[in-house]
Design a protein around this motif. Sequence first.
Motif, mmCIF file in Angstrom:
data_model
loop_
_atom_site.group_PDB
_atom_site.id
_atom_site.type_symbol
_atom_site.label_atom_id
_atom_site.label_comp_id
_atom_site.label_asym_id
_atom_site.label_seq_id
_atom_site.Cartn_x
_atom_site.Cartn_y
_atom_site.Cartn_z
ATOM 1 N N UNK A 1 0.814 -1.182 0.105
ATOM 2 C CA UNK A 1 0.066 0.079 -0.055
ATOM 3 C C UNK A 1 0.803 1.234 -0.022
ATOM 4 N N UNK A 2 0.486 2.165 -0.867
ATOM 5 C CA UNK A 2 1.274 3.630 -0.788
ATOM 6 C C UNK A 2 1.211 4.151 0.554
ATOM 7 N N UNK B 1 -7.685 0.669 8.351
ATOM 8 C CA UNK B 1 -6.873 -0.378 8.885
ATOM 9 C C UNK B 1 -5.998 -0.034 10.055
ATOM 10 N N UNK B 2 -6.457 0.864 10.809
ATOM 11 C CA UNK B 2 -5.922 1.486 11.938
ATOM 12 C C UNK B 2 -5.315 0.358 13.045
ATOM 13 N N UNK B 3 -5.762 -0.798 13.105
ATOM 14 C CA UNK B 3 -5.470 -2.093 13.892
ATOM 15 C C UNK B 3 -4.508 -2.817 13.777
ATOM 16 N N UNK B 4 -4.230 -2.718 12.205
ATOM 17 C CA UNK B 4 -2.817 -3.394 11.622
ATOM 18 C C UNK B 4 -1.619 -2.714 11.744
ATOM 19 N N UNK B 5 -0.533 -3.303 11.934
ATOM 20 C CA UNK B 5 0.683 -2.809 12.007
ATOM 21 C C UNK B 5 1.102 -1.891 10.933
ATOM 22 N N UNK B 6 1.307 -0.846 10.691
ATOM 23 C CA UNK B 6 1.456 0.046 9.333
ATOM 24 C C UNK B 6 2.687 -0.603 8.603
#
Length: 112
Positions: A12-13, A22-27
Amino acid sequence: HFHLVVSNPPYVRDGDAALAALAYEPREALAAGADGLDAIRVLARDCRSLLVSGGLMLLEHGATQEKAVGRILRDNGWTALHCSPDHAGLPRVTGARHVPPDEHSLPTMGTS
């Protein structure tokens, strides 16, 4: 050495609006640079040394990244590229093989 490498790398860019949902996923598991292809560049460069000659690598990528991923792979010596669609028909997984340059010119059995 391996015959197959399969990866679902971050693609993802940075700054993509989808990241907010997707705030709960690790960036780090999602974003990969300005164009989303930084992790794929590393895999294209580094996985060649992990595979046997003719080994296959499969990479998941964004539905709009097929051409860019193909260009990265070709620029890194990968051949026999093929992109497969997901269930929605979108191009999502590219496969490629790596044959070391010194083996491209070797004759195969049954040829003269």
